[in-house]
Write a protein that holds these residues in place. Structure first.
Motif, short mmCIF file in Angstrom:
data_model
loop_
_atom_site.label_atom_id
_atom_site.label_comp_id
_atom_site.label_asym_id
_atom_site.label_seq_id
_atom_site.Cartn_x
_atom_site.Cartn_y
_atom_site.Cartn_z
N UNK A 30 24.21 42.15 35.56
CA UNK A 30 23.77 42.94 36.63
C UNK A 30 24.89 44.32 36.66
N UNK A 31 24.41 45.50 36.61
CA UNK A 31 25.04 46.69 36.81
C UNK A 31 24.83 47.35 38.25
N UNK A 32 25.94 47.50 38.81
CA UNK A 32 25.78 48.08 40.37
C UNK A 32 25.55 49.29 40.20
N UNK A 33 24.72 49.81 41.00
CA UNK A 33 24.12 51.45 41.09
C UNK A 33 24.53 52.08 42.39
N UNK A 34 25.02 51.27 43.39
CA UNK A 34 25.42 51.83 44.64
C UNK A 34 24.57 51.15 45.80
N UNK A 35 24.92 51.41 47.04
CA UNK A 35 24.26 50.94 48.34
C UNK A 35 22.98 51.65 48.54
N UNK A 36 22.07 50.92 48.91
CA UNK A 36 20.66 51.37 49.17
C UNK A 36 20.57 52.41 50.33
N UNK A 37 21.64 52.50 51.38
CA UNK A 37 21.49 53.25 52.16
C UNK A 37 22.23 54.75 51.82
N UNK A 38 23.16 54.44 50.92
CA UNK A 38 23.90 55.81 50.45
C UNK A 38 23.08 56.54 49.32
N UNK A 39 22.72 55.75 48.27
CA UNK A 39 22.34 56.34 47.07
C UNK A 39 20.72 56.45 47.03
N UNK A 40 20.35 57.60 46.79
CA UNK A 40 18.66 57.70 46.74
C UNK A 40 18.08 57.25 45.77
#
Length: 86
Positions: A30-40
């Motif tokens: 699993x590769x993290x792509x960022x927080x849902x409230x920060x990254x569109x």
């Protein structure tokens, strides 16, 4: 993905070409792509596409993220600007 504490994150699930785990199966990660409230969503799609391209080439995106690390001079200038009013 939503963890047990309620934090929402974007993740990319995939396998890295040519890499195997201890059992000899393809390496899944699993590769993290960022927080849902920060990254569109559009940013997430672009990052996920880049990560899939790296994984297809046999490069593990987790260890090959290009990050710009500021030099010491840039950090000291920024701290000076922030603290100068005080």
């Amino acid at each position: 993905m939503v963890d047990p504490f309620g934090a929402r994150r974007w993740i990319e699930r995939g396998t890295v070409k040519g890499q195997r785990n201890r059992e000899g199966k393809p390496l899944g990660a699993d590769f993290g792509l960022g927080g849902a409230d920060v990254v569109t969503l559009n940013e997430v799609r672009d990052r996920a596409l880049e990560y899939r391209r790296l994984a297809t080439q046999g490069i593990n995106p987790r260890y090959n993220v290009r990050q710009e690390i500021p030099c010491f001079e840039e950090i000291t200038r920024q701290v000076h600007i922030e603290r100068s009013p005080t």
